[in-house]
Each structure stands twice: as structure tokens, then as C-alpha cells.
Design a protein around this motif. Sequence first.
Motif, PDB file in Angstrom:
ATOM      1  N   PHE A 122       0.829  -1.210   0.000  1.00 16.12           N
ATOM      2  CA  PHE A 122       0.000   0.000   0.000  1.00 16.12           C
ATOM      3  C   PHE A 122       0.862   1.258   0.000  1.00 16.12           C
ATOM      4  O   PHE A 122       0.399   2.325  -0.423  1.00 16.12           O
ATOM      5  N   TYR A 147       0.979   1.806  -3.672  1.00 14.12           N
ATOM      6  CA  TYR A 147      -0.315   1.992  -4.314  1.00 14.12           C
ATOM      7  C   TYR A 147      -1.061   3.217  -3.793  1.00 14.12           C
ATOM      8  O   TYR A 147      -1.553   4.040  -4.573  1.00 14.12           O
ATOM      9  N   ALA A 148      -1.164   3.338  -2.457  1.00 16.19           N
ATOM     10  CA  ALA A 148      -1.886   4.477  -1.896  1.00 16.19           C
ATOM     11  C   ALA A 148      -1.169   5.785  -2.210  1.00 16.19           C
ATOM     12  O   ALA A 148      -1.809   6.812  -2.465  1.00 16.19           O
ATOM     13  N   GLY A 185      -9.143   5.200  -5.281  1.00 12.23           N
ATOM     14  CA  GLY A 185      -9.246   5.274  -3.825  1.00 12.23           C
ATOM     15  C   GLY A 185     -10.356   4.409  -3.262  1.00 12.23           C
ATOM     16  O   GLY A 185     -10.850   4.674  -2.157  1.00 12.23           O
ATOM     17  N   LEU A 223      -6.158  -1.431   2.171  1.00 10.26           N
ATOM     18  CA  LEU A 223      -5.268  -2.110   1.231  1.00 10.26           C
ATOM     19  C   LEU A 223      -4.443  -3.180   1.929  1.00 10.26           C
ATOM     20  O   LEU A 223      -4.073  -4.186   1.311  1.00 10.26           O
ATOM     21  N   GLN A 252     -10.550   1.692  -1.702  1.00 11.28           N
ATOM     22  CA  GLN A 252      -9.883   0.662  -0.920  1.00 11.28           C
ATOM     23  C   GLN A 252     -10.839  -0.231  -0.137  1.00 11.28           C
ATOM     24  O   GLN A 252     -10.605  -1.425   0.006  1.00 11.28           O
ATOM     25  N   ILE A 307      -7.821   0.956  -7.218  1.00 15.50           N
ATOM     26  CA  ILE A 307      -6.845   1.541  -6.290  1.00 15.50           C
ATOM     27  C   ILE A 307      -6.628   3.010  -6.633  1.00 15.50           C
ATOM     28  O   ILE A 307      -6.598   3.879  -5.755  1.00 15.50           O
ATOM     29  N   ALA A 365      -5.144   5.507   5.293  1.00 19.70           N
ATOM     30  CA  ALA A 365      -5.592   5.315   3.912  1.00 19.70           C
ATOM     31  C   ALA A 365      -5.203   3.941   3.388  1.00 19.70           C
ATOM     32  O   ALA A 365      -5.894   3.360   2.547  1.00 19.70           O
ATOM     33  N   GLY A 366      -4.091   3.418   3.907  1.00 17.21           N
ATOM     34  CA  GLY A 366      -3.624   2.120   3.433  1.00 17.21           C
ATOM     35  C   GLY A 366      -4.158   0.935   4.206  1.00 17.21           C
ATOM     36  O   GLY A 366      -3.882  -0.209   3.839  1.00 17.21           O
TER      37      GLY A 366
END
Length: 441
Positions: free
Chosen positions: A73, A76-77, A383, A246, A385, A380, A242-243
Motif C-alpha cells: 500500500f 499503491y496508496a 481510492g 489495502l 480501498q 486503487i 488510507a492504506g
Amino acid sequence: MPLTTGIGRDIRQGRAHDREILRLAVPAFGALVAEPLFLLTDSIIVGHLLDPALGALGVASTGLTALVGLCVFLAYATTAAVARQLGAGDLRQAMRQGVDGMWLAAAIGVVIAVVCWPLAPFIVHVFGATGELAAQAVTFLRVSLLGTPSMLVVLAGTGVLRGLQDTRTPLAVSVGSFVLNGLLNFWFVLGLRWGIAGSAWGTVIAQTLSAAIYLAFVIRSARRHGASLRPDPRGVRAAGAAGFALVIRTACLQIVLLVATSLATRMGEDQIEAHTIAARIWTFLAFSLDAIAIAGQAITGRALGAGDVAATRAATRRMVMWGVASGVVFGAIVLVARPLIPSLFDADALVGDHLMAVLWPVALFQPVAGVVFVLDGVLIGAGDQRYLAWAALASTIVYLPLAALAGGLVALWLALGAWMVARMVTLGARAYGTAWLVTGA
């Protein structure tokens, strides 16, 4: 408006999307395949050592990949967050989020190394490894853990550059790191005869130098756009929050791979060696297909940040087409190369027989994998997730009973194919709807 004019406009828009996808995906492909090439190179070199070195490499690297994979993440994030700010026209905030991601990566890497060092024997035992196989796996894992902070910094740094629509710099860094890794591993393992530990040390050194390059780039870019280099506690916490979804999504993926490795280990040394080689090939192809997903993350984040839903939809359709076509090509390549693969890894007759059998499902599920990776990257980038976490849980529930019932290596790989189909169904249903098309920075 005449029909021919509309068709011509659609063709031009399609070609424009193709150019943008290729501009991002082709360099991303080179950067992404560096990691499986690390593993393939390690497997080829370690394959010249006495048994059970290759099996130990498979067990230890699977455990390490699981640990580091939970932190994907960070790439990715960060890609999605930076790309949204870029689309909204706020480069200072884009770099601010990138810097916070780098700090978070370094902190997590140190924690993983410190916590997992004493747990290395337990980790390899989870896979059913015993005796000399376990001893060599512990050696490889403990040396590799020293490079964990660097690996995670590379993930975060790569995410920053991808979010800025730059996939060429990660390509250059990855190529240099791959070449250095191969040279060091050959020298340490076969020249200095350090055994399996030499393979781990070569990779640690190459990854540490890569992390230093990413740090230098992010520091320079942050200063150029007026972003602070100090860690912002709120920003670091926000990056972690945020992750979180994920992490759940990635944990489910890792559970699937860990279960497969554990079951293959219990089938015998010949089966785990064949499974290790097949998994290396699958991982290489997965990272290759994920190049389009990386383009999806960057394009989707930027387009939604700019509020352009129509462009997001059009690019998604085009990338799915690219995913299917690439999967068909990769599957055909595996089938054509199938008779040559056992000798490439210096596999003995029994290992070669098992490997030849499992390469059929590896090839046949590539088009499905192409769709899965593209849609995963698009969502992803958007967003989305939370949905990805639920979808991962659902597909894992489909996989686990099938894997438990597998009576052999081929059945185990067919269960992995069913898992990919379940992922395609859940992701495709989401992409068809509109809930994920949230615009703005």
C-alpha cells in the motif's frame, strides 16, 4: 453529427488513450519485472547449489514476500494520492504526501526487521520446513530482513514517481538494481561460496542503493515545490489510515499464496521445488500484467482529481482490452516455452514432471489475470480501498476450501485459478457501477 465523424473521434480518443497507457505502462513493466527477475535470478543461481537450497529459497522468500507484500500500500496508496493532487493542480501537497509516505515506509521497515528477526525459525516452520531445509531458510530470511527498510522506502518512492506520471525513473533504478543484484549474487554464491546467504546479501545491497536513489529524488522534488521534508504526524497517520483497507486486501492475497506454499511443502521436496519455480513464473507474469494496472492507478487518480469521469471510463475500457490481450500473449508464451523451462532451472526428472503439469494452469489463467490486475489498479487509483478489502475477503473464502481439497499440485493450481476467477467477478461488478467514480482532490 455524421456517424463517420463520431467513429473517427472515437478512434482518435482510443489511440490517445493507448499512447498514454503505453507511455506509463511500458516503463512500469520494466520496473515491475525487476522484482520477479530478482527472484528468478536468485532461483537460477541457487539452483546450482546442493539440495535443499532451492526449496529453502522458496520457503524463505515466500515468507519475506508476504511480510513486505503487506506494505505494498505504500506504493499503491501513494500513487493514487499524489496523482489526485497532481490532477487538482497542487504539486506542493502532492510532494507533502509523498514525503509522509517515505517516513512511514522507513518506520514500518525497521519495525518488521526488529520483530521478525527472532521469529524467523517460527516463520519458516509455518510452511512445514524442517531439518536442513528450515536451517537454510532461516539463514536467508534473517539476512534479507536487514534490507526491509530499504525495500519499503523503494515502494514508497516508486509510488511518488508514479503519481507524478513518471514511470521512467523507476525503470532506470530497477534495471540498475537488477544488474547489480545478479552480479553480486553470482559472485557471493558461486564465487565466494557463501551459499544461500550470499544470495540474500546481494539483494540487500542492491535494494539499499536503490532506496538511496529514491530518497535523493524525492528530497530534490520536495524542495523544488516548497514541501517540508519533516515528518508530519497527521500526514503520516493519514497515510497509514488510507492504506489500512489495502493491507486487508493484500493480507488476503498473501494468505492465498502462503497456503499454497504450505500445502506444496507438505506434498514433498519435489513438489515444493516445482511449485517454487511455477510461482516464480506466475509472479513474473503477474508483475508484467501489473504494468497496465500501474498505468491505471496513475491515470485514474489524475483524471478523477481533475473531475473527468468520462476520461476515467474510457481509459478503463481501453486498459481492460490491453489486459486481456496481454494475458493471451503471456499464456501462449508459457505453453511454447514449457518444454524448456525445467532445464533452465536445472530441475531433476521428478521436479520437471511436476513442473510440466502445473504450467498448464499457469498459462490458461493468464487472460483472467490480465482483467483482474487492470481492474485492481483502476479501483486503487480511484481510492476505492474499502471495496477492494471486501472483494479480497470474498475471493479468499472461495479459494480456501478448494485448496484444502486439492490432492496434488495440479489441483492446487486449479484452486488458484478459481481464486482469480472470483476476483475477476467481484472487481468487474464494481467497475461496471458508478460508486467508485468519486472526483476531486
